[in-house]
Design an enzyme around this catalytic site. Structure first.
Site, mmCIF file in Angstrom:
data_model
loop_
_atom_site.group_PDB
_atom_site.id
_atom_site.type_symbol
_atom_site.label_atom_id
_atom_site.label_comp_id
_atom_site.label_asym_id
_atom_site.label_seq_id
_atom_site.Cartn_x
_atom_site.Cartn_y
_atom_site.Cartn_z
ATOM 1 N N TYR A 80 -1.724 -1.144 10.098
ATOM 2 C CA TYR A 80 -1.890 -1.275 8.703
ATOM 3 C C TYR A 80 -0.749 -0.815 8.063
ATOM 4 C CZ TYR A 80 -3.756 -1.157 3.849
ATOM 5 O OH TYR A 80 -3.970 -1.335 2.629
ATOM 6 N N SER A 103 0.998 -1.249 -0.023
ATOM 7 C CA SER A 103 -0.094 -0.039 0.166
ATOM 8 C C SER A 103 0.915 1.171 0.055
ATOM 9 C CB SER A 103 -0.948 -0.225 1.384
ATOM 10 O OG SER A 103 -1.623 1.273 1.243
#
Length: 255
Positions: free
Chosen positions: A162, A148
């Site tokens: 995350y 990401s």
């Protein structure tokens, strides 16, 4: 040169393949002649995706819980009983957790790190035998880890575990790439920006505003996700390993 992107006849595994970027990549592989296994926890949703994709090619659903080591090993064993050779592994299964810095809980840290990093590593390890069996110097097997842009720069969403997990995925990709290169297994990562999905549904009310922050002035599409994966799985990228392909319309560069 005409067959540089031909994937017909290959076998792929896509984790988290029932929705979002996993389903986008799975569709691209299926439509390009790849026998594609998808997995996720929710069996009904997974089978519905497999049924839809089976209208376009060959897609097989195998439900599993990759957050659990026992479930992960069971999934790997089921795959190996069906396929002695696996050409492509897309490690997409993942989750996120948002909370303020003062209140971020330990279980929100452990759950995300276990699924996004630990399970990715141990599933890759469990499938090394069929990945090596499918590999050749001219056309390596492929592992694609979904990272990401949150793992590349500051994320304003307070998703601490995350962001840390995706940074770990990027670095783990580089480590695995070097170690598996002698076995003709290429390992790369894709770091997506904003793609509409169930995980990001709560942000879609601000889609137009979010697009303004992206130099390409739009969000990611299924074609963007599938096209990047197809490139990394094809003969066109046989000499590419250990890289993080940033798929964000220039957002990370501009930030």
């Amino acid at each position: 040169m005409k067959s540089l992107f031909n994937l017909a006849g290959k076998v792929a595994v896509v984790t988290g393949g029932s929705r979002g970027i996993g389903a986008m990549i799975a569709q691209g592989l299926v439509e390009n002649g790849v026998r594609t296994y998808i997995t996720a926890r929710r069996a009904e949703e997974l089978q519905a995706t497999a049924d839809e994709l089976s209208k376009l090619g060959e897609c097989i659903a195998i439900p599993s819980n990759l957050a659990d080591v026992e479930g992960l090993q069971g999934f790997a064993n089921e795959l190996k009983s069906r396929e002695p050779k696996i050409d492509i592994l897309v490690n997409n299964a993942g989750a996120s957790w948002g909370a303020s810095l003062d209140e971020f809980p330990e279980n929100g840290w452990d759950k995300i790190m276990d699924l996004n990093v630990k399970s990715l590593f141990f599933l890759t390890q469990a499938l090394l035998e069929p990945l090596r069996a499918a590999a050749s110097q001219e056309d390596p097997s492929r592992v694609i880890n979904i990272g990401s842009i949150n793992g590349l720069s500051y994320a304003a969403l307070q998703n601490y575990s995350y962001s840390a997990s995706k940074a770990a995925v990027h670095h783990l990709t580089r480590q695995l790439a070097v170690d598996l290169a002698p076995d003709n297994v290429n390992v790369n990562a894709i770091a997506p920006g904003f793609f509409p999905s169930k995980m990001t549904a709560h942000l879609l009310d601000h889609e137009a505003e979010m697009a303004k922050a992206i130099p390409r002035r739009r969000l990611g599409t299924p074609e963007d996700a599938a096209g990047s994966a197809i490139y990394l799985c094809s003969r066109a990228s046989a000499f590419v390993t250990g890289h993080v392909l940033v798929l964000d319309g220039g957002q990370d560069v501009a930030s």
